[in-house]
Design a protein around this motif. Structure first.
Motif, PDB file in Angstrom:
ATOM      1  N   ILE A 179       1.111  -1.049   0.106  1.00  0.00           N
ATOM      2  CA  ILE A 179      -0.104   0.012  -0.217  1.00  0.00           C
ATOM      3  C   ILE A 179       0.844   1.138   0.030  1.00  0.00           C
ATOM      4  N   ALA A 180       2.089   1.260   0.676  1.00  0.00           N
ATOM      5  CA  ALA A 180       2.815   2.338   0.938  1.00  0.00           C
ATOM      6  C   ALA A 180       3.434   2.812  -0.462  1.00  0.00           C
ATOM      7  N   ASP A 181       3.501   1.617  -1.655  1.00  0.00           N
ATOM      8  CA  ASP A 181       4.094   2.008  -2.697  1.00  0.00           C
ATOM      9  C   ASP A 181       3.051   2.924  -3.644  1.00  0.00           C
ATOM     10  N   TYR A 182       1.899   2.919  -3.347  1.00  0.00           N
ATOM     11  CA  TYR A 182       0.799   3.662  -4.158  1.00  0.00           C
ATOM     12  C   TYR A 182       0.926   5.021  -3.728  1.00  0.00           C
ATOM     13  N   ALA A 183       1.907   5.498  -2.919  1.00  0.00           N
ATOM     14  CA  ALA A 183       1.820   6.772  -2.463  1.00  0.00           C
ATOM     15  C   ALA A 183       2.120   7.925  -3.677  1.00  0.00           C
ATOM     16  N   GLY A 184       1.487   8.673  -3.832  1.00  0.00           N
ATOM     17  CA  GLY A 184       1.532   9.962  -4.989  1.00  0.00           C
ATOM     18  C   GLY A 184       1.250   9.132  -6.445  1.00  0.00           C
ATOM     19  N   LEU A 185       0.655   8.147  -6.306  1.00  0.00           N
ATOM     20  CA  LEU A 185       0.108   7.492  -7.684  1.00  0.00           C
ATOM     21  C   LEU A 185      -0.510   8.515  -8.638  1.00  0.00           C
ATOM     22  N   TYR A 186      -1.353   9.395  -8.274  1.00  0.00           N
ATOM     23  CA  TYR A 186      -2.325  10.131  -8.972  1.00  0.00           C
ATOM     24  C   TYR A 186      -1.181  11.120  -9.808  1.00  0.00           C
ATOM     25  N   GLN A 187       0.105  11.452  -9.371  1.00  0.00           N
ATOM     26  CA  GLN A 187       0.635  12.298 -10.211  1.00  0.00           C
ATOM     27  C   GLN A 187       1.298  11.615 -11.378  1.00  0.00           C
ATOM     28  N   LYS A 188       1.261  10.324 -11.416  1.00  0.00           N
ATOM     29  CA  LYS A 188       1.859   9.470 -12.700  1.00  0.00           C
ATOM     30  C   LYS A 188       0.836   8.892 -13.303  1.00  0.00           C
ATOM     31  N   ASP A 189      -0.230   8.398 -12.698  1.00  0.00           N
ATOM     32  CA  ASP A 189      -1.271   7.686 -13.325  1.00  0.00           C
ATOM     33  C   ASP A 189      -2.792   8.209 -12.641  1.00  0.00           C
ATOM     34  N   PRO A 190      -3.136   9.129 -13.164  1.00  0.00           N
ATOM     35  CA  PRO A 190      -4.517   9.594 -12.664  1.00  0.00           C
ATOM     36  C   PRO A 190      -5.723   8.581 -12.988  1.00  0.00           C
ATOM     37  N   LEU A 191      -5.728   7.961 -14.187  1.00  0.00           N
ATOM     38  CA  LEU A 191      -6.632   7.048 -14.427  1.00  0.00           C
ATOM     39  C   LEU A 191      -6.743   5.850 -13.571  1.00  0.00           C
ATOM     40  N   ILE A 192      -5.614   5.178 -13.284  1.00  0.00           N
ATOM     41  CA  ILE A 192      -5.867   4.107 -12.371  1.00  0.00           C
ATOM     42  C   ILE A 192      -5.993   4.410 -10.902  1.00  0.00           C
ATOM     43  N   THR A 193      -5.639   5.661 -10.700  1.00  0.00           N
ATOM     44  CA  THR A 193      -6.109   6.075  -9.390  1.00  0.00           C
ATOM     45  C   THR A 193      -7.577   6.502  -9.180  1.00  0.00           C
ATOM     46  N   LEU A 194      -7.973   6.899 -10.376  1.00  0.00           N
ATOM     47  CA  LEU A 194      -9.619   7.117 -10.365  1.00  0.00           C
ATOM     48  C   LEU A 194     -10.344   5.907 -10.379  1.00  0.00           C
ATOM     49  N   GLY A 195      -9.929   5.053 -10.958  1.00  0.00           N
ATOM     50  CA  GLY A 195     -10.610   3.721 -11.135  1.00  0.00           C
ATOM     51  C   GLY A 195     -10.407   2.838  -9.663  1.00  0.00           C
ATOM     52  N   LEU A 196      -9.435   2.753  -9.031  1.00  0.00           N
ATOM     53  CA  LEU A 196      -9.279   2.196  -7.807  1.00  0.00           C
ATOM     54  C   LEU A 196      -9.986   2.993  -6.996  1.00  0.00           C
ATOM     55  N   SER A 197     -10.172   4.436  -6.844  1.00  0.00           N
ATOM     56  CA  SER A 197     -10.575   5.316  -5.820  1.00  0.00           C
ATOM     57  C   SER A 197     -12.184   4.857  -5.907  1.00  0.00           C
ATOM     58  N   LEU A 198     -12.854   4.607  -7.173  1.00  0.00           N
ATOM     59  CA  LEU A 198     -14.194   4.486  -7.307  1.00  0.00           C
ATOM     60  C   LEU A 198     -14.631   3.222  -6.766  1.00  0.00           C
ATOM     61  N   CYS A 199     -13.927   2.086  -7.036  1.00  0.00           N
ATOM     62  CA  CYS A 199     -14.128   0.803  -6.496  1.00  0.00           C
ATOM     63  C   CYS A 199     -14.120   0.805  -5.157  1.00  0.00           C
ATOM     64  N   LEU A 200     -12.947   1.156  -4.262  1.00  0.00           N
ATOM     65  CA  LEU A 200     -12.858   1.169  -2.869  1.00  0.00           C
ATOM     66  C   LEU A 200     -14.056   2.025  -2.442  1.00  0.00           C
ATOM     67  N   LEU A 201     -14.154   3.086  -3.028  1.00  0.00           N
ATOM     68  CA  LEU A 201     -15.346   3.737  -2.156  1.00  0.00           C
ATOM     69  C   LEU A 201     -16.675   3.163  -2.307  1.00  0.00           C
ATOM     70  N   SER A 202     -16.770   2.414  -3.401  1.00  0.00           N
ATOM     71  CA  SER A 202     -18.100   1.549  -3.554  1.00  0.00           C
ATOM     72  C   SER A 202     -18.271   0.536  -2.494  1.00  0.00           C
ATOM     73  N   LEU A 203     -16.969  -0.236  -2.369  1.00  0.00           N
ATOM     74  CA  LEU A 203     -16.766  -1.327  -1.321  1.00  0.00           C
ATOM     75  C   LEU A 203     -17.038  -0.647   0.016  1.00  0.00           C
ATOM     76  N   GLY A 204     -16.618   0.600   0.411  1.00  0.00           N
ATOM     77  CA  GLY A 204     -17.139   0.983   1.471  1.00  0.00           C
ATOM     78  C   GLY A 204     -18.515   1.599   1.833  1.00  0.00           C
ATOM     79  N   GLY A 205     -19.235   1.482   0.781  1.00  0.00           N
ATOM     80  CA  GLY A 205     -20.458   1.837   0.796  1.00  0.00           C
ATOM     81  C   GLY A 205     -20.662   3.359   0.639  1.00  0.00           C
ATOM     82  N   ILE A 206     -19.958   4.152  -0.142  1.00  0.00           N
ATOM     83  CA  ILE A 206     -20.125   5.488  -0.283  1.00  0.00           C
ATOM     84  C   ILE A 206     -21.111   5.904  -1.321  1.00  0.00           C
ATOM     85  N   PRO A 207     -22.227   6.595  -1.081  1.00  0.00           N
ATOM     86  CA  PRO A 207     -23.150   6.783  -2.025  1.00  0.00           C
ATOM     87  C   PRO A 207     -22.358   8.026  -3.347  1.00  0.00           C
TER      88      PRO A 207
END
Length: 510
Positions: free
Chosen positions: A361-389
């Motif tokens: 997990i620590a190696d994901y630090a700052g990923l948005y700077q290099k790959d915003p698309l993977i960051t967006l996809g992973l963020s949406l999936c994790l938010l959904s797993l957490g139950g965020i509307p």
């Protein structure tokens, strides 16, 4: 001559298992092209797998709300529940294969063998969803299990993969032995292997042997869905297995486990629903609590998702304990939602690991700077797993909690709400790690991460799977009503569940 002909027609009724036939043909096809060499297998295995799985999904859709089909002398039934879970499993395999090819190519593993074993696991899981006989249940269960052991250890040169396979084999073999012992007790008590026949035989004759067999069968079901305290294999197997294999196990194998739970517990032990519902209440509370709390301390993304999957199984068990039409429907809906949000997360993890070789997990630090698309996809999936509307996971949890509250399962709902908040914390921690970090605080791996534009990634199958999963996950508010109607139809078109609901309703009125 009439009776033998009737039995012959019933045993040869192919309509119920045509989808599995396509999966079987695809498996044989991948084995044949694998004999022609690795280059031929790498070229032809993907289209063969796609053709088999898409054909199976099309046939399953055509069987929806159709006449009840039975095969193998009544040992397999194709009701709406079986069709729904088989669809989830086939689709999870299709997405798992889409995210597998580049990973397998990078690891140097034979593609044809991998695809054939994964299809064998799919075949066992799909047959398990409709099995109505102890023999067919065990054969399907072991087909899924043995193939899963092989998949877990598929990275032969990786010591962690071999260790994961060995642990999975040892624990899985013990679970199979426990199930066989419980099944032998049920056969000895009832004189039949039919789940329906066993249920009729034991409903009026409770005994210590019946209680013992219930415990043994329940332990096997709990192992398959990775419920606490039968979860010990999950973190190690998830961490050591190839990531695409983990993606399949987290959805396909778990869906088959819940289908098995419904078939066996309701088909055999419906007269003892008070006892097994109490046991599953305890399992659900333990799974939601331990899974989500221990996930907080994980440093590996795969181990975090392993404990997350244990917590997610606890949420699904709320619907099982309810035993109402809303509860069963919420179970089916949540498994469909879990398919997209979890496999979407694993697609992002595979993309990251292909480029970096890391899952820390620590190696994901700052990923948005290099790959915003993977960051967006992973963020949406994790938010959904957490139950965020308004993500799809939010509506899946809402339906489960509403069903639990309506059935007065207040403890489960309260524990579910509290542990959902806990899960949001560790999901958002990953997102914060990717997004909030300043460029100078990025991990060394991200600093050396290649700045590659999305259109030049060159991984079309993986890209397609990621886009599809993230899209469905993100537009969950629009899809929740059609999905819930589909889940309701799955329950309404299943006589086994309708009978259980009717009995439960009479008991509540009485």
């Amino acid at each position: 001559m009439g009776a033998p002909n009737e039995l012959l027609n019933l045993s040869l009724n192919a309509k119920a298992v045509i989808p599995e036939g396509f999966v079987l043909l695809a498996m044989l096809g991948t084995l044949l092209v694998d004999l022609a060499g690795e280059e031929t297998a790498a070229k032809w295995s993907p289209p063969i797998c796609y053709a088999g799985l898409v054909s199976a999904l099309v046939v399953l859709a055509s069987q929806w709300n159709g006449s009840l089909q039975e095969s193998f002398l009544g040992a397999f039934v194709a009701d709406n529940l079986a069709i729904a879970f088989r669809g989830v499993i086939a689709l999870s395999t299709l997405i798992s294969l889409l995210i597998s090819w580049r990973y397998a190519e990078k690891s140097g593993s034979p593609v044809g063998e991998y695809a054939a074993i994964l299809l064998a696991a799919t075949l066992g899981a799909m047959l398990l969803c409709g099995s109505t006989d102890l023999v067919s249940v065990f054969v399907s269960l072991e087909t899924l299990s043995v193939a899963s052991y092989l998949l877990a250890g598929y990275m032969k040169r990786d010591a962690r993969s071999s260790e994961a396979a060995l642990k999975y084999l040892l624990v899985g073999s013990a679970a199979a032995a426990v199930f066989l012992y419980g099944a032998s007790l049920l056969y000895g008590i009832s004189g039949t292997t039919s789940l329906k026949g066993i249920g009729i035989a034991i409903q009026d004759s409770p005994s210590p042997l019946v209680a013992l067999s219930l415990v043994f069968v329940l332990a096997t079901v709990a192992f398959k869905i990775a419920a606490v305290p039968f979860h010990q294999w999950t973190p190690d197997v998830y961490e050591g297995s190839p990531t695409p294999v983990v993606a399949f196990l987290s959805v396909g194998s778990k869906a088959a486990g819940f289908a098995l739970a419904l078939r066996v517990l309701i088909g055999c032990f419906d007269a003892f629903d008070t006892q097994w519902k109490l046991l599953f209440t305890v399992l659900a509370v333990l799974s939601m609590t331990l899974g989500n709390v221990v996930a907080l301390a994980q440093s590996s993304m795969k181990r975090m998702l392993a404990y997350s999957s244990i917590g997610q199984a606890g949420f699904v068990m709320i619907g099982l304990v309810c035993g109402t039409e809303e509860g069963f429907s919420a179970m089916v809906l949540y498994m469909a939602a879990y398919l997209f949000m979890n496999l979407g997360a694993f697609a992002c993890i595979i993309l990251f690991s292909i480029r970096t070789g890391s899952d820390r997990i620590a190696d994901y630090a700052g990923l948005y700077q290099k790959d915003p698309l993977i960051t967006l996809g992973l963020s949406l999936c994790l938010l959904s797993l957490g139950g965020i509307p308004p993500m799809l996971g939010f509506f899946g949890k809402i339906y489960l909690f509403f069903a639990g509250w309506a059935d007065q399962q207040y403890l489960l709902v309260i524990v579910g709400l509290i542990t959902s908040v806990i899960s949001i914390y560790y999901y958002i921690s990953v997102i914060k790690m990717m997004v909030v970090k300043e460029p100078q605080e990025a991990s060394e791996i991200v600093k050396s991460y290649p700045s590659i534009q999305w259109q030049t990634i060159g991984l079309p199958p993986l890209r397609v799977a990621l886009i599809a999963c993230v899209f469905v996950t993100a537009v969950g508010g629009v899809l929740s009503n059609p999905l819930f109607k589909w889940a309701n139809d799955a329950v309404a078109g299943t006589p086994l569940l309708q009978d259980a609901i009717a009995i439960a309703s009479k008991g509540a009125i009485g």
